[in-house]
Design an enzyme around this catalytic site. Structure first.
Site, PDB file in Angstrom:
ATOM      1  N   GLU A 147       0.843  -1.188   0.000  1.00  0.00           N
ATOM      2  CA  GLU A 147       0.000   0.000   0.000  1.00  0.00           C
ATOM      3  C   GLU A 147       0.885   1.247   0.000  1.00  0.00           C
ATOM      4  O   GLU A 147       1.803   1.395   0.815  1.00  0.00           O
ATOM      5  CB  GLU A 147      -0.939   0.021   1.208  1.00  0.00           C
ATOM      6  CG  GLU A 147      -1.943   1.160   1.082  1.00  0.00           C
ATOM      7  CD  GLU A 147      -3.084   1.065   2.097  1.00  0.00           C
ATOM      8  OE1 GLU A 147      -3.012   0.212   2.992  1.00  0.00           O
ATOM      9  OE2 GLU A 147      -4.028   1.866   1.986  1.00  0.00           O
ATOM     10  N   GLU A 241     -13.146   1.928   1.050  1.00  0.00           N
ATOM     11  CA  GLU A 241     -12.656   2.126   2.411  1.00  0.00           C
ATOM     12  C   GLU A 241     -13.149   3.466   2.914  1.00  0.00           C
ATOM     13  O   GLU A 241     -13.064   4.474   2.213  1.00  0.00           O
ATOM     14  CB  GLU A 241     -11.124   2.078   2.424  1.00  0.00           C
ATOM     15  CG  GLU A 241     -10.537   2.089   3.823  1.00  0.00           C
ATOM     16  CD  GLU A 241      -9.019   1.964   3.816  1.00  0.00           C
ATOM     17  OE1 GLU A 241      -8.495   1.041   4.443  1.00  0.00           O
ATOM     18  OE2 GLU A 241      -8.362   2.801   3.163  1.00  0.00           O
TER      19      GLU A 241
END
Lengths: 297, 297, 297, 297
Positions: A147, A241
């Site tokens: 990420e 998210e």
């Protein structure tokens, strides 16, 4: 075909079995095809039962983590780095046991605001270590997805271009980028260009708004993002998210500085996100077709 | 609360009774709440029956026209201008008889590419005449809504600011703007600013893409449009309009230069538009709420 | 390196020698490196003298035209088509004689609003004829650049994708696209995507705003355009084009429907455009560098 | 008329007298009209001499600070809060002594990543204290401008709407918002809407890119920002701010997590920023004029 997922913290930060199972039910009810969990400790969670429930609901699953300061694989302290490797290995095993194929999150260094600039040695140690972990992951049928996060959450990999250079340095073919639109909005010169430049190397994508609330109510150009993903033929998982002070995870909420209440009704939020992403992807696909249509008379 | 409508030429350009009724059924099936027809001739259409069908389906209805060259109310030729008034009066009557409340379209001058610049006399004649027609409309419970179109389709009113000045010159309180995002994309300095500046004076809105095809697959910033409509509290009708060479109206298709096939499956097109507008309006509403939320701890 | 040009109708629509020479002086004074003229008739203009003046000022030059209805090379009427070929040949000669290398504009069919859809036969006739003209052009050191214009100005080539298909059908390597942001804003699904898809085939670019006035005061996303041109490595000429009712060309002003006064001070307009384009191109270049910078610690 | 300023850390983080004076010279050379300094300690800097240099160069000056953890006026610890008041008072005096009229920055609470959510008591203590400090500032001819920063740099005021509510709670007419586009990009639902909603209450603006580098090379829609500032008639100071690892301030660089080198040549950066802002403001002004032009024939 892309599966549209959702991060479990939209539903709950609890890892009680009943809460985890309700999270799966909510995920299905809101129309998502994949659930992303943070690391779940097999000591406290019946992983086999959870895996069956996931399979019964025909859901995909992904696991994301952020290495802690005392488990930072880029550290010169061997005990710290070894703890990081152990965490990664356990995360890989968990992912496999749940029926998943992707580990995402902050894997190359620790998650949280740093006080020193990163060094080349850190970068090199992290790359060398991750190359080995990636072999373990491969054997488990799992990919590692790094990420790329904003400057306040890591100092090592803040842009997709850095991530690509890092992956190249690992020499591994089992490490990919985990891009996140929230972070890209802060760090990338151009999120859409960054996506185009990363063709073939994106393994996982987080779809989050600039303030982490309802999609479309912030500053991110999602049409541009969807166009770029379409242009490079990305057809893998993308997960929604969102964080609000409504649902607090002691660890994550502080590192990500969640102070404001951006929603209270998570089912409304999730359904809106599902529609928003689906309409956005369909529109991007139609646009890409139209722009190349020769339309001879 | 805004009703979301659709222009009938998405379904058919025929005015055969069966086609008109199928158009209503399609409109309902695709989730729209209002149908916009071009002028229908009571000599050929059973208006009473159509009105009942509209009412049965709980649909709204609006009528739009473009004055022909030989019925241009801005003309110095009295016979031409009188023909224009007659067309407007018949359109008002039709609208009332169908149960509608709005006449839209190009009402101030003729529809089509002009070869001379407009004159102040034309402007004045048109404003004076329309002021009187607006009284007739008022008596019928119908508003006049001046469609602001691009330079290739009219030479008189190409921007919202021109439209507002024109309405002021009519002195009427029954004349409003009919804005259309397709035309705004060509003529307005900033469609969102133009909408904000027209607060209280917008009576009808066409939601159309820059190339008149699928929403979101062109150059229009619909998020900015929906934000501006939300900011000024517009809660009246907005109708989706799209043209493709798939459905040809001899008159309109030529004046609007429809050469390309931008879709073949009109139900797919309509359903996508319905979702796109609904998600867009919801997102704009949530954004407007968020941007003013004080969020004290 | 891209040269930044300007269309002469910003300065004047006159072809009197003194006006043409003042146009060159203004072009230089405002900081441009290339002048674009519409066709100039050697019977009325001292072309040799103009060419020397252009060379003295170290300016580039391009010529653009739009075929008239009676000189449409796509016509089935051989006399009409032959007249079109003659016009093209004279334009090629003029361009060469002025020291230019590019002919742009509407070359494949006539300029102006059509009333019938184009046919495949028209397309084929035009492509075959243009292939031959392109050989003449090549011998003169000149390229043909097909301006892709909006539906109201031509019915044959409205999108870059159509243009690419057409060029392929000509089989010529001396025919390129002449893209124009004003037209792209109306016709392209995505101007930036269209540019990316046309890599290697763009010969000339018009930079014009959506309403044809000051750059940046309309709806075009110029940052996206400059990014796309940078991404494909376009480093050829781009010319600013703007029309206002302030400067009228009997032929062009009507076909392009110029009714509004978008500026009066053309030097102010031109200088703003020059700055706008220069800052925009520099910014795009820096963005492209940044998005690929690996920035290892 | 807006003055365009620049933050001194573009030039140097040193507070040696010679460096400060070179900063002023650079500021002038790059075309800026105002310099923003972080707090300068009169014990180490000859403030009188600096003030004369600023006046000689006809520059404006603004001072910005971020309260330290041990000088947080929102603290329940009276000694900590008192230290904060002392810092603010000294900053006000410095600003006045340099000939400035604005104090900006993070004044309501401490600068840096927090680990706990803010409380209503904190908010109330801060508002009450700041109301008093604002009186001191008023007497010195200085306004307080609350910088609204992102979640990682403060937990109290992250949006303009929060800032407006906070200012209302102070009851002071000498406290304004200090908006910063970098922070707005992360926190605001819509930066342009937030600006419109804050009409009359904006005292200072930072123009910074999403990644804090060259303007226009990130994700911020500066055209929208300039349009909104124009729409509300903001004609006060706006300062360019950019950070790179090239210039490190021990305190600020860590709190703001500057790890990447986004530029090395600060004069090039500054000149680009000056041009970018000037062209942007001019374009916004022209757009606002155009969108309301009635343009009657």
């Amino acid at each position: 075909m892309a599966r549209i997922g959702i991060h479990s913290f939209v539903w709950s930060a609890s890892s009680a079995q009943a809460d985890l199972e309700r999270t799966l039910a909510n995920t299905k009810e809101a129309g998502f095809e994949l659930i992303e969990f943070s690391y779940l400790d097999p000591a406290n969670v019946d992983i086999g039962r959870l895996a069956r429930r996931i399979a019964d609901l025909d859901l995909g699953v992904a696991i994301s983590i952020g290495l802690p300061a005392n488990g930072d694989i880029s550290s010169a302290d061997r005990a710290v780095a070894a703890r990081g490797v152990d965490i990664l290995n356990r995360t890989i095993a968990l992912t496999r046991d749940l029926g998943g194929r992707k580990v995402g999150g902050i894997l190359s260094t620790s998650h949280g605001l740093q006080t020193e600039a990163p060094t080349r040695d850190q970068w090199n140690r992290s790359a060398a270590t991750l190359a080995k972990v990636a072999e373990t992951a491969k054997a488990a049928g799992v990919t590692l997805n790094l990420e790329i996060v904003n400057r306040f959450e890591s100092n090592l990999l803040n842009t997709a271009a850095q991530g690509l250079a890092f992956i190249e340095d690992t020499g591994s073919d089992n490490i990919f980028l985990h891009l996140d639109t929230f972070h890209m909005n802060i760090e990338e010169a151009d999120a859409a260009l960054a996506i185009r430049n990363a063709v073939g190397k994106i393994g996982y994508v987080h779809i989050g708004e600039s303030h982490r609330g309802f999609l479309g109510t912030g500053s991110i150009d999602f049409a541009g993002i969807f166009d770029a993903l379409t242009a490079i033929g990305y057809d893998d998982d993308l997960s929604f998210e969102s964080f609000s002070s409504e649902i607090v995870d002691e660890n994550l909420s502080k590192k990500t500085a969640i102070w404001r209440n951006l929603w209270t009704d998570n089912m409304e939020l999730a359904r809106h996100a599902r529609r928003f992403i689906a309409v956005g992807l369909e529109t991007a696909r139609r646009k890409a077709e139209l722009v190349t249509a020769t339309q001879k008379p």
